[in-house]
Design an enzyme around this catalytic site. Structure first.
Site, PDB file in Angstrom:
ATOM      1  N   LYS A  13       0.816  -1.222   0.000  1.00  0.00           N
ATOM      2  CA  LYS A  13       0.000   0.000   0.000  1.00  0.00           C
ATOM      3  C   LYS A  13       0.848   1.269   0.000  1.00  0.00           C
ATOM      4  CE  LYS A  13      -0.911  -0.001   4.819  1.00  0.00           C
ATOM      5  NZ  LYS A  13      -0.044   1.056   5.322  1.00  0.00           N
ATOM      6  N   ARG A  88      -5.117   4.054  12.003  1.00  0.00           N
ATOM      7  CA  ARG A  88      -4.817   2.668  12.361  1.00  0.00           C
ATOM      8  C   ARG A  88      -5.795   2.176  13.431  1.00  0.00           C
ATOM      9  NH1 ARG A  88       0.293   2.446  10.120  1.00  0.00           N
ATOM     10  NH2 ARG A  88       1.794   1.043  10.989  1.00  0.00           N
ATOM     11  N   ARG A 125      11.784  -9.491   2.701  1.00  0.00           N
ATOM     12  CA  ARG A 125      11.869  -8.048   2.653  1.00  0.00           C
ATOM     13  C   ARG A 125      13.173  -7.568   3.294  1.00  0.00           C
ATOM     14  NH1 ARG A 125       7.215  -4.131   5.221  1.00  0.00           N
ATOM     15  NH2 ARG A 125       8.217  -4.513   7.206  1.00  0.00           N
ATOM     16  N   ARG A 157      15.132  -6.905   8.781  1.00  0.00           N
ATOM     17  CA  ARG A 157      14.669  -6.582  10.128  1.00  0.00           C
ATOM     18  C   ARG A 157      14.380  -7.848  10.915  1.00  0.00           C
ATOM     19  NH1 ARG A 157       9.902  -2.247   9.287  1.00  0.00           N
ATOM     20  NH2 ARG A 157       8.986  -3.655  10.793  1.00  0.00           N
ATOM     21  N   ARG A 168       2.791 -10.713  13.959  1.00  0.00           N
ATOM     22  CA  ARG A 168       2.425  -9.315  13.680  1.00  0.00           C
ATOM     23  C   ARG A 168       1.115  -9.247  12.913  1.00  0.00           C
ATOM     24  NH1 ARG A 168       7.353  -7.480  10.520  1.00  0.00           N
ATOM     25  NH2 ARG A 168       6.068  -5.815   9.687  1.00  0.00           N
TER      26      ARG A 168
HETATM   27  P1  AMP Z   1       4.609   2.007   9.194  1.00  0.00           P
HETATM   28  O1  AMP Z   1       5.754   2.545   8.401  1.00  0.00           O
HETATM   29  O2  AMP Z   1       3.275   2.502   8.715  1.00  0.00           O
HETATM   30  O3  AMP Z   1       4.656   0.501   9.337  1.00  0.00           O
HETATM   31  O4  AMP Z   1       4.770   2.597  10.680  1.00  0.00           O
HETATM   32  C1  AMP Z   1       5.915   2.338  11.469  1.00  0.00           C
HETATM   33  C2  AMP Z   1       5.581   2.521  12.939  1.00  0.00           C
HETATM   34  O5  AMP Z   1       5.154   3.870  13.192  1.00  0.00           O
HETATM   35  C3  AMP Z   1       4.440   1.652  13.445  1.00  0.00           C
HETATM   36  O6  AMP Z   1       4.868   0.374  13.821  1.00  0.00           O
HETATM   37  C4  AMP Z   1       3.945   2.464  14.653  1.00  0.00           C
HETATM   38  O7  AMP Z   1       4.816   2.295  15.765  1.00  0.00           O
HETATM   39  C5  AMP Z   1       4.098   3.882  14.156  1.00  0.00           C
HETATM   40  N1  AMP Z   1       2.861   4.348  13.479  1.00  0.00           N
HETATM   41  C6  AMP Z   1       2.710   4.663  12.154  1.00  0.00           C
HETATM   42  N2  AMP Z   1       1.450   5.060  11.894  1.00  0.00           N
HETATM   43  C7  AMP Z   1       0.778   4.999  13.081  1.00  0.00           C
HETATM   44  C8  AMP Z   1      -0.567   5.277  13.470  1.00  0.00           C
HETATM   45  N3  AMP Z   1      -1.496   5.688  12.581  1.00  0.00           N
HETATM   46  N4  AMP Z   1      -0.907   5.110  14.778  1.00  0.00           N
HETATM   47  C9  AMP Z   1       0.009   4.711  15.682  1.00  0.00           C
HETATM   48  N5  AMP Z   1       1.289   4.408  15.377  1.00  0.00           N
HETATM   49  C10 AMP Z   1       1.685   4.553  14.091  1.00  0.00           C
END
Ligand code: AMP
Length: 211
Positions: A13, A88, A125, A157, A168
């Site tokens: 996405k 989220r 990945r 990672r 996850r």
């Molecule tokens: P992502 O790159 O979208 O996987 O985000 C990386 C990390 O940022 C996530 O694992 C959360 O710790 C934090 N994060 C990103 N977006 C949100 C959100 N909408 N609400 C809470 N935490 C977020």
């Protein structure tokens, strides 16, 4: 044009949202990228977010909502935006609805990919140690060790091991489903098959928003 992208980790996405925002000429707003940027700048928000991000947990709603609402209130978002990684939680979705009022989101694009395929994709990945951007190994030039975006070191990672990936996903599935149900009730949800080649997914997305 105001759109939201929904999907589990590995659904593609982020890539699709970025491409579509460039095509439509609207702002691309990724909450994950924003947190990573704060982290790289060593801001207070970055330090706070780090403690949650390191554990793979969500940053508290209050902080996240304020950060994203501030961002979409900026000038370049007036003509439209695509949200990636936000909302989220239902709480975040409700705060967004309330903040936007009449300028509501027009569509929520849910890129669906089956669990076994996500496990396969995430286990292969690699990510950039510097900027955090994730890549599919097979889509990078063979033997690439540096991030095409920033030149940082690429690594696998710890949480992209198959067992951890499955765990996850078990956490994410009910969260994403809850949001999909929320937007389906608002008649804004469009489901897109994410198991097609990247370009086909992109075409399906364009078709969906032109409807
Ligand atoms: P992502 O790159 O979208 O996987 O985000 C990386 C990390 O940022 C996530 O694992 C959360 O710790 C934090 N994060 C990103 N977006 C949100 C959100 N909408 N609400 C809470 N935490 C977020």
């Amino acid at each position: 044009m105001r759109l939201i992208f929904l999907g589990l980790a590995g659904a593609g996405k982020g890539t699709q949202a970025l491409t579509l925002s460039q095509r439509l000429g609207v702002a691309f707003v990724s909450s994950g990228d924003m947190f990573r940027h704060h982290l790289s700048q060593g801001t207070d928000l970055g330090l706070l977010a780090k403690s949650y991000m390191d554990k793979g947990e969500l940053v508290p709603d209050e902080v996240t909502i304020r950060m994203v609402l501030d961002r979409i209130g900026q000038e370049d978002c007036l003509k439209g935006f695509i949200l990636d990684g936000f909302p989220r939680t239902i709480n975040q979705a409700q705060a967004l609805d309330k903040a936007l009022g009449d300028r509501e989101v027009q569509g929520v694009l849910y890129i669906k990919v089956s669990e076994p395929e996500l496990v396969r994709r995430l286990s292969s990945r690699i990510s950039c140690r510097a900027c955090g951007t994730p890549y599919q190994k097979e889509l990078l030039p063979q033997g690439a060790t540096r991030c095409p975006r920033c030149g940082g070191e690429l690594y696998q990672r710890a949480d992209d091991q198959p067992e951890v990936v499955r765990r996850r996903l078990q956490v994410q599935i009910p969260e994403v489903q809850g949001l999909a149900d929320y937007y389906a009730r608002q008649r804004k949800l469009v489901e897109i098959n994410g198991e097609q080649p990247v370009e086909r997914v992109g075409e399906a997305l364009v078709k969906a928003i032109l409807r």
